[in-house]
Design an enzyme around this catalytic site. Structure first.
Site, short mmCIF file in Angstrom:
data_model
loop_
_atom_site.label_atom_id
_atom_site.label_comp_id
_atom_site.label_asym_id
_atom_site.label_seq_id
_atom_site.Cartn_x
_atom_site.Cartn_y
_atom_site.Cartn_z
N GLY A 28 0.91 -1.21 0.12
CA GLY A 28 -0.06 0.05 0.09
C GLY A 28 0.93 1.21 0.18
O GLY A 28 1.96 1.18 -0.41
N THR B 244 3.13 4.61 1.26
CA THR B 244 4.21 4.84 2.10
C THR B 244 3.63 5.03 3.63
O THR B 244 4.14 4.70 4.61
CB THR B 244 5.20 5.85 1.55
OG1 THR B 244 5.62 5.05 0.17
CG2 THR B 244 6.37 5.95 2.51
N VAL C 236 1.02 4.68 5.14
CA VAL C 236 0.38 3.45 5.80
C VAL C 236 1.42 2.47 6.28
O VAL C 236 1.36 1.97 7.44
CB VAL C 236 -0.88 3.12 5.00
CG1 VAL C 236 -1.44 1.56 5.92
CG2 VAL C 236 -2.17 3.94 4.93
N GLY C 237 2.15 2.45 5.40
CA GLY C 237 3.25 1.39 5.72
C GLY C 237 4.38 1.80 6.75
O GLY C 237 4.70 0.85 7.55
N GLU D 274 5.60 -3.38 0.88
CA GLU D 274 5.76 -3.07 -0.24
C GLU D 274 5.03 -1.82 -0.73
O GLU D 274 3.83 -1.71 -0.74
CB GLU D 274 5.44 -4.18 -1.31
CG GLU D 274 5.24 -3.83 -3.02
CD GLU D 274 4.34 -4.75 -4.18
OE1 GLU D 274 4.86 -4.57 -5.31
OE2 GLU D 274 3.71 -5.44 -3.56
N CYS E 282 2.05 0.92 -8.20
CA CYS E 282 3.50 1.34 -7.44
C CYS E 282 4.54 1.26 -8.51
O CYS E 282 5.64 2.10 -8.02
CB CYS E 282 3.76 0.59 -6.25
SG CYS E 282 3.94 -1.09 -6.34
#
Length: 235
Positions: free
Chosen positions: A89, A91, A93-94, A111, A145
């Site tokens: 998802g 960046t 939220v990562g 990712e 992405c």
């Protein structure tokens, strides 16, 4: 090769079945049980997959699914029963997922978003480069992405490449897949459409110049469609 335990697999909405297969197959092959968390915008695809898994006779409880938005995803990755997190998802939220994982030292794979560059060298075949540029930037309406939506071109090919790419972009038609002549589908939601429009506005304010635009098919004006567009940025 040993199972790590329960794997939480958090999927994006842009390639639900592809990303799910990439995550699910190796997790099961390693002997893990899994909890799938699809995007609330594309959950029917994963539900159809679970129906197939049930029909195939996989032991009950090996593959599970929870539905919902960001709150459900946060609760899943923070759950003490989860041993491994795989998230695809944005960046932002990562970063949130990594913080939650760090609290319990969970294994985590991320990712995240990106904006890759397509480099057109001096010895490139212009027709092939244009084909790659179109596929890399506009496939899936650009919602990936790995989109090569930045194109860096050698100065000796710049004029010829740009002319060919502009012609190709102008010929593109956004519309429903069943409509004749459609070459690009819709964005996933009204919110995503507004986000893209906001990004375009910021780009123009920063000096980007629109040099080519496709069209939206007749009858698709009220959907989440945007025409393919091409901008140049000068130093």
């Amino acid at each position: 090769w040993e199972p790590v335990g329960v794997a939480a697999l958090v999927m994006p909405w842009n390639f639900p079945m592809v990303t799910t297969a990439w995550k699910l197959a190796p997790a099961l092959a390693a002997g893990c049980t899994v909890v799938l968390k699809p995007s609330e915008l594309s959950a029917p695809a994963e539900q159809a997959l679970l129906d197939l898994i049930e029909r195939a006779g996989l032991t009950e409880g090996v593959v599970n699914m929870v539905g919902g938005g960001a709150a459900v995803g946060s609760a899943l990755v923070a759950h003490a029963g989860v041993d491994k997190i795989s998230f695809t998802g944005s960046t932002a939220v990562g970063q949130h997922v990594m913080r939650l994982a760090a609290e319990q030292l969970k294994r985590v794979t991320l990712e995240l978003g990106g904006k890759s560059a397509l480099i057109v060298r001096e010895d490139a075949d212009i027709a092939q480069a244009v084909e790659l540029a179109l596929g890399g930037a506009y496939t899936n309406a650009g919602q990936m992405c790995s989109a090569t939506s930045r194109i860096l071109v050698h100065e000796r090919l710049h004029a010829d490449f740009l002319a060919a790419l502009c012609a190709a972009v102008v010929a593109m038609r956004a519309g429903p897949p069943e409509a004749e002549g459609s070459s690009m589908g819709p964005l996933i939601s009204a919110a995503q459409r507004e986000r893209v429009l906001a990004i375009v506005a910021r780009g123009r304010e920063a000096g980007a110049t629109l040099i080519a635009s496709g069209q939206v098919q007749a009858g698709a004006e009220h959907g989440f469609f945007l025409p393919a567009q091409l901008y140049t940025v000068s130093d």
